[in-house]
Motif scaffolding. Structure first.
Motif, PDB file in Angstrom:
ATOM      1  N   GLU A   1      53.019 -62.059 -44.817  1.00  0.00           N
ATOM      2  CA  GLU A   1      53.258 -63.507 -44.904  1.00  0.00           C
ATOM      3  C   GLU A   1      52.456 -64.126 -46.052  1.00  0.00           C
ATOM      4  OE1 GLU A   1      55.464 -65.091 -43.325  1.00  0.00           O
ATOM      5  OE2 GLU A   1      55.967 -63.843 -41.589  1.00  0.00           O
ATOM      6  N   PRO A   2      52.718 -63.742 -47.292  1.00  0.00           N
ATOM      7  CA  PRO A   2      52.039 -64.422 -48.406  1.00  0.00           C
ATOM      8  C   PRO A   2      52.533 -65.863 -48.501  1.00  0.00           C
ATOM      9  CG  PRO A   2      53.772 -63.005 -49.239  1.00  0.00           C
ATOM     10  CD  PRO A   2      53.676 -62.734 -47.769  1.00  0.00           C
ATOM     11  N   PRO A   3      51.733 -66.769 -49.030  1.00  0.00           N
ATOM     12  CA  PRO A   3      52.133 -68.181 -49.063  1.00  0.00           C
ATOM     13  C   PRO A   3      53.339 -68.462 -49.942  1.00  0.00           C
ATOM     14  CG  PRO A   3      50.095 -67.818 -50.302  1.00  0.00           C
ATOM     15  CD  PRO A   3      50.376 -66.551 -49.563  1.00  0.00           C
ATOM     16  N   THR A   4      53.664 -67.545 -50.853  1.00  0.00           N
ATOM     17  CA  THR A   4      54.770 -67.783 -51.776  1.00  0.00           C
ATOM     18  C   THR A   4      56.108 -67.259 -51.270  1.00  0.00           C
ATOM     19  OG1 THR A   4      54.228 -65.725 -52.924  1.00  0.00           O
ATOM     20  CG2 THR A   4      53.248 -67.763 -53.770  1.00  0.00           C
TER      21      THR A   4
ATOM     22  N   ARG B   1      58.348 -66.908 -47.573  1.00  0.00           N
ATOM     23  CA  ARG B   1      58.474 -67.059 -46.124  1.00  0.00           C
ATOM     24  C   ARG B   1      59.947 -67.130 -45.756  1.00  0.00           C
ATOM     25  NH1 ARG B   1      55.151 -70.762 -41.862  1.00  0.00           N
ATOM     26  NH2 ARG B   1      53.719 -69.045 -42.231  1.00  0.00           N
TER      27      ARG B   1
ATOM     28  N   ARG C   1      62.818 -68.276 -43.258  1.00  0.00           N
ATOM     29  CA  ARG C   1      62.967 -69.391 -42.331  1.00  0.00           C
ATOM     30  C   ARG C   1      64.260 -69.271 -41.547  1.00  0.00           C
ATOM     31  NH1 ARG C   1      64.292 -73.370 -44.915  1.00  0.00           N
ATOM     32  NH2 ARG C   1      64.374 -72.557 -47.046  1.00  0.00           N
TER      33      ARG C   1
ATOM     34  N   ASP D   1      56.904 -73.185 -35.399  1.00  0.00           N
ATOM     35  CA  ASP D   1      55.792 -72.610 -36.167  1.00  0.00           C
ATOM     36  C   ASP D   1      55.218 -71.365 -35.491  1.00  0.00           C
ATOM     37  OD1 ASP D   1      54.373 -72.695 -38.562  1.00  0.00           O
ATOM     38  OD2 ASP D   1      52.617 -73.569 -37.592  1.00  0.00           O
TER      39      ASP D   1
ATOM     40  N   TRP E   1      60.443 -67.794 -39.416  1.00  0.00           N
ATOM     41  CA  TRP E   1      59.794 -68.970 -38.839  1.00  0.00           C
ATOM     42  C   TRP E   1      60.796 -70.083 -38.583  1.00  0.00           C
ATOM     43  CZ3 TRP E   1      54.426 -68.873 -38.022  1.00  0.00           C
ATOM     44  CH2 TRP E   1      53.788 -67.718 -38.509  1.00  0.00           C
TER      45      TRP E   1
END
Length: 347
Positions: A106-109, A111, A113, A149, A145
């Motif tokens: 789960e890198p911030p760049t 995700r 959904r 959340d 996600w």
């Protein structure tokens, strides 16, 4: 299928030896998907489930494959982990005959959904990074996600047209053939597996993390065997023997910790295994780094340049072991240790 550990480990050893001999003769990278399907044909992917009384045997099979080829082990571990997850989440019917992977980074760049849902059917947007083996496998379990959340495990088929593969960022030398690429979704379908949040909360999350350490150990053990073979020759160099003694000390400690962790997991299989697993991962990681250093110093440049099995393991293992999060994992372990009672380290 029940595993006869000694018999089936011997059969697996013979199969892996034939893989290695064929690869050396052809001097080409292996077709990982073909090798995984050969393991499937021999039912070597139907390992004992973790926490069901035979966790050590499961790890012995993972270690054996890793000692042959870490790229193969990466796909094999992911496939067998997916089968275990599907069983734990009451969805073994989804496993089918294909090759599976598990992608939960789960890198911030990047995700994935969930943009729509109808019963167990979901539709995905966004992206998923570090998709190891995406060019070779058929299906995957990914974390996605929704508005609550919480990570929802989703089963996807890699063949769907609403998914894209970005291969440009994969520039690895070690573990090159695993091709851990980025997958993008454009209203791509999937099937929800288990409850939201279950991927992280289930006992098998940490149990699977120790299986990765068994792969690290298997590769380090294989490297150490090269040193042992060198030291068995007449008039062995005393410095090489000293390196071998150091390697033996580290591997024996890691082996003992893995065996103790497997026993712990099997005795209370539904308990939180995060502390023993964090410990075993840290122990094995330290052993791996020591083995790489001492085996390389003892043997010099020759096997790096003239032994394809040795050279491949030495290139792949430092990359593979970076599935550890280094000091972040040690800090999490340290935090858990502060919560242990005084005297917890007594012999």
């Amino acid at each position: 299928m029940s595993i006869d550990t000694l018999h089936d480990l011997d059969a697996l050893t013979q199969l892996l030896r034939s893989f290695a001999e064929r690869r050396q003769a052809l001097s080409v990278d292996p077709d990982l998907a073909q090798l995984i399907r050969a393991l499937q044909a021999g039912h070597f992917d139907r390992l004992p489930l973790p926490g069901r009384g035979d966790t050590l045997a499961r790890w012995q099979f993972l270690a054996k494959v890793a000692g042959c080829d870490l790229a193969l082990a990466k796909l094999y571990e992911g496939h067998t982990d997916a089968l275990a997850i599907l069983a734990e989440c009451a969805a073994p019917h989804l496993s089918g005959d294909g090759i599976w992977g598990v992608w939960a980074a789960e890198p911030p760049t990047a995700r994935a959904r969930i943009v729509a849902r109808e019963g167990d059917k979901v539709w995905l947007a966004g992206s998923k990074a570090w998709c190891s083996g995406a060019l070779q496998i058929d299906n995957a379990l990914i974390t996605a996600w929704a508005d609550d959340d919480q990570p929802q495990l989703v089963a996807i088929a890699l063949s769907h047209a609403n998914q894209g593969l970005d291969v440009d960022n994969w520039q690895a030398v070690g573990m090159a053939t695993t091709a851990s690429i980025e997958l993008t979704f454009n209203d791509a379908p999937g099937i929800a597996v288990g409850r939201p949040g279950q991927y992280l909360s289930r006992p098998g999350f940490w149990q699977g993390g120790a299986g990765i350490a068994a792969c690290w150990y298997g590769a380090a053990q294989a490297l150490a065997e090269h040193l042992r073979a060198q030291c068995r020759r007449p008039h062995a160099d005393p410095h090489a023997l000293a390196h071998l003694g150091t390697v033996d000390t580290a591997l024996n400690a890691a082996r003992t910790t893995l065996r103790e962790c497997a026993t712990w997991i099997d005795q209370p299989p539904d308990l939180d295994a995060s502390l023993p697993v964090r410990r075993v991962r840290a122990q094995v990681e330290q052993a791996v780094e020591l083995v790489i250093r001492h085996v390389g110093r003892a043997l010099g440049a020759t096997p790096f340049c003239r032994d394809s099995h040795f050279a491949r393991l030495m290139a792949d293992l430092p990359v593979f072991v970076r599935q550890s999060h280094a000091e972040r994992d040690l800090a999490a372990l340290g935090q858990q240790v502060t919560e242990q009672p005084a005297g917890a380290w007594q012999l």
